[in-house]
Motif scaffolding. Structure first.
Motif, PDB file in Angstrom:
ATOM      1  N   TYR A  84      -4.892  -0.454  -0.375  1.00  0.00           N
ATOM      2  CA  TYR A  84      -3.438  -0.462  -0.219  1.00  0.00           C
ATOM      3  C   TYR A  84      -2.956  -1.690   0.553  1.00  0.00           C
ATOM      4  O   TYR A  84      -1.828  -2.167   0.327  1.00  0.00           O
ATOM      5  N   ASP A  85      -3.789  -2.214   1.435  1.00  0.00           N
ATOM      6  CA  ASP A  85      -3.404  -3.435   2.141  1.00  0.00           C
ATOM      7  C   ASP A  85      -3.305  -4.635   1.206  1.00  0.00           C
ATOM      8  O   ASP A  85      -2.736  -5.661   1.576  1.00  0.00           O
ATOM      9  N   THR A  86      -3.860  -4.520  -0.007  1.00  0.00           N
ATOM     10  CA  THR A  86      -3.750  -5.619  -0.973  1.00  0.00           C
ATOM     11  C   THR A  86      -2.517  -5.490  -1.868  1.00  0.00           C
ATOM     12  O   THR A  86      -2.185  -6.440  -2.587  1.00  0.00           O
ATOM     13  N   PRO A  93       9.472  10.496  -3.037  1.00  0.00           N
ATOM     14  CA  PRO A  93       9.995   9.522  -4.000  1.00  0.00           C
ATOM     15  C   PRO A  93       9.938   8.073  -3.516  1.00  0.00           C
ATOM     16  O   PRO A  93       9.725   7.166  -4.322  1.00  0.00           O
ATOM     17  N   GLU A  94      10.088   7.869  -2.208  1.00  0.00           N
ATOM     18  CA  GLU A  94      10.088   6.491  -1.701  1.00  0.00           C
ATOM     19  C   GLU A  94       8.714   5.836  -1.833  1.00  0.00           C
ATOM     20  O   GLU A  94       8.609   4.609  -1.823  1.00  0.00           O
ATOM     21  N   TYR A  95       7.685   6.663  -1.968  1.00  0.00           N
ATOM     22  CA  TYR A  95       6.325   6.138  -2.121  1.00  0.00           C
ATOM     23  C   TYR A  95       5.719   6.496  -3.478  1.00  0.00           C
ATOM     24  O   TYR A  95       4.511   6.326  -3.678  1.00  0.00           O
ATOM     25  N   THR A 144       2.905   9.143   7.164  1.00  0.00           N
ATOM     26  CA  THR A 144       3.906  10.055   6.603  1.00  0.00           C
ATOM     27  C   THR A 144       3.270  11.096   5.687  1.00  0.00           C
ATOM     28  O   THR A 144       3.681  12.266   5.664  1.00  0.00           O
ATOM     29  N   ILE A 145       2.280  10.679   4.921  1.00  0.00           N
ATOM     30  CA  ILE A 145       1.668  11.524   3.891  1.00  0.00           C
ATOM     31  C   ILE A 145       0.181  11.658   4.173  1.00  0.00           C
ATOM     32  O   ILE A 145      -0.504  10.653   4.395  1.00  0.00           O
ATOM     33  N   ASP A 146      -0.315  12.874   4.133  1.00  0.00           N
ATOM     34  CA  ASP A 146      -1.746  13.082   4.352  1.00  0.00           C
ATOM     35  C   ASP A 146      -2.476  12.885   3.030  1.00  0.00           C
ATOM     36  O   ASP A 146      -2.838  13.839   2.337  1.00  0.00           O
ATOM     37  N   LEU A 147      -2.687  11.618   2.693  1.00  0.00           N
ATOM     38  CA  LEU A 147      -3.312  11.297   1.407  1.00  0.00           C
ATOM     39  C   LEU A 147      -4.773  11.726   1.365  1.00  0.00           C
ATOM     40  O   LEU A 147      -5.300  12.042   0.285  1.00  0.00           O
ATOM     41  N   ASP A 159       3.613  -1.281   6.191  1.00  0.00           N
ATOM     42  CA  ASP A 159       4.119  -0.246   5.288  1.00  0.00           C
ATOM     43  C   ASP A 159       3.016   0.729   4.901  1.00  0.00           C
ATOM     44  O   ASP A 159       3.241   1.935   4.763  1.00  0.00           O
ATOM     45  N   ARG A 160       1.815   0.194   4.722  1.00  0.00           N
ATOM     46  CA  ARG A 160       0.686   1.071   4.412  1.00  0.00           C
ATOM     47  C   ARG A 160       0.424   2.033   5.554  1.00  0.00           C
ATOM     48  O   ARG A 160       0.209   3.235   5.355  1.00  0.00           O
ATOM     49  N   VAL A 161       0.451   1.523   6.788  1.00  0.00           N
ATOM     50  CA  VAL A 161       0.224   2.378   7.947  1.00  0.00           C
ATOM     51  C   VAL A 161       1.266   3.491   7.984  1.00  0.00           C
ATOM     52  O   VAL A 161       0.938   4.668   8.189  1.00  0.00           O
ATOM     53  N   LYS A 162       2.525   3.144   7.750  1.00  0.00           N
ATOM     54  CA  LYS A 162       3.596   4.142   7.767  1.00  0.00           C
ATOM     55  C   LYS A 162       3.394   5.175   6.667  1.00  0.00           C
ATOM     56  O   LYS A 162       3.589   6.381   6.877  1.00  0.00           O
ATOM     57  N   MET A 163       2.983   4.728   5.479  1.00  0.00           N
ATOM     58  CA  MET A 163       2.774   5.666   4.378  1.00  0.00           C
ATOM     59  C   MET A 163       1.671   6.655   4.716  1.00  0.00           C
ATOM     60  O   MET A 163       1.817   7.868   4.487  1.00  0.00           O
TER      61      MET A 163
END
Length: 202
Positions: free
Chosen positions: A25-27, A68-70, A40-43, A33-37
């Motif tokens: 995701y860092d790519t 929806p934002e992600y 926010t979400i327990d992927l 933004d990746r850290v925030k995602m």
């Protein structure tokens, strides 16, 4: 005197194949933004459902609709998953094959979804080279819960104290060690190779 090892058990993620979703995701998005995602979400919990046997695409896409934002980024967990599960750790694959050449039984014990594993087999043929495979999605059980270890013990024909298990997660090893297995914390192929040599297996 320690008993002789009769079979070697491999985890797959981060032992035979690198598993680094955050790195992927860092790519494709700014790191912050990746850290925030991920906050926010327990992927990883979403992935755990897949590992327990839930349908891969349905689970990922349903989660994407909840945020929806992600949405587009979450869908990549399905659409570009192989980029998270790569590359192969070639030295570990070489170890797997050398053990088999030495007539040492090799088993897989891994948290892995049904559809993700079937996909991975098409990219990594060595996943078909185990003598026995205990993949969580097919079993409906995951590490470090005890049942999947019990299933392996009941099916493999090798006593727990004759097994040597490599995994990159200490909690998975602790569960195995509590059952009498020999364990190795995998932090790179070099240490794993040395452990196998010390056991007289390579």
């Amino acid at each position: 005197m320690p008993k002789e090892i009769e079979a070697v058990v491999f985890d797959i993620g981060n032992v035979l194949i690198e598993w680094q979703p955050e790195r992927f995701y860092d790519t494709v998005m700014p790191a912050e933004d990746r850290v925030k995602m991920f906050e926010t979400i327990d992927l990883h919990r979403m992935n755990d459902l897949v590992d327990r046997g839930a349908n891969w695409r349905d689970t990922v896409y349903a989660t994407a609709e909840e945020y929806p934002e992600y949405r587009d980024m979450i869908r990549l967990w399905h659409d570009r998953w192989i980029e998270m599960a790569s590359p192969a750790i070639d030295a570990s694959v070489d170890v797997l094959r050398k053990l088999r050449m030495n007539f040492v039984p090799v088993f897989a014990l891994s948290n892995f979804g049904i559809q993700t594993f079937e996909y991975a087999e098409t990219v990594y043929p060595f996943l078909q080279e185990f003598d026995q495979r205990y993949i969580s999605g097919y079993r409906g059980e995951v590490k470090p819960e005890p049942r999947i270890y019990e299933i392996l013990e009941q099916n493999c024909g090798v006593a727990p104290d004759r097994l040597l298990f490599a995994d990159d997660r200490q909690e998975n090893l602790d569960a195995a060690a509590a059952r009498g297995w020999n364990v190795h914390l995998f932090d790179g192929p070099e240490g794993w190779i040395e452990r196998l040599k010390s056991e007289g297996l390579l």
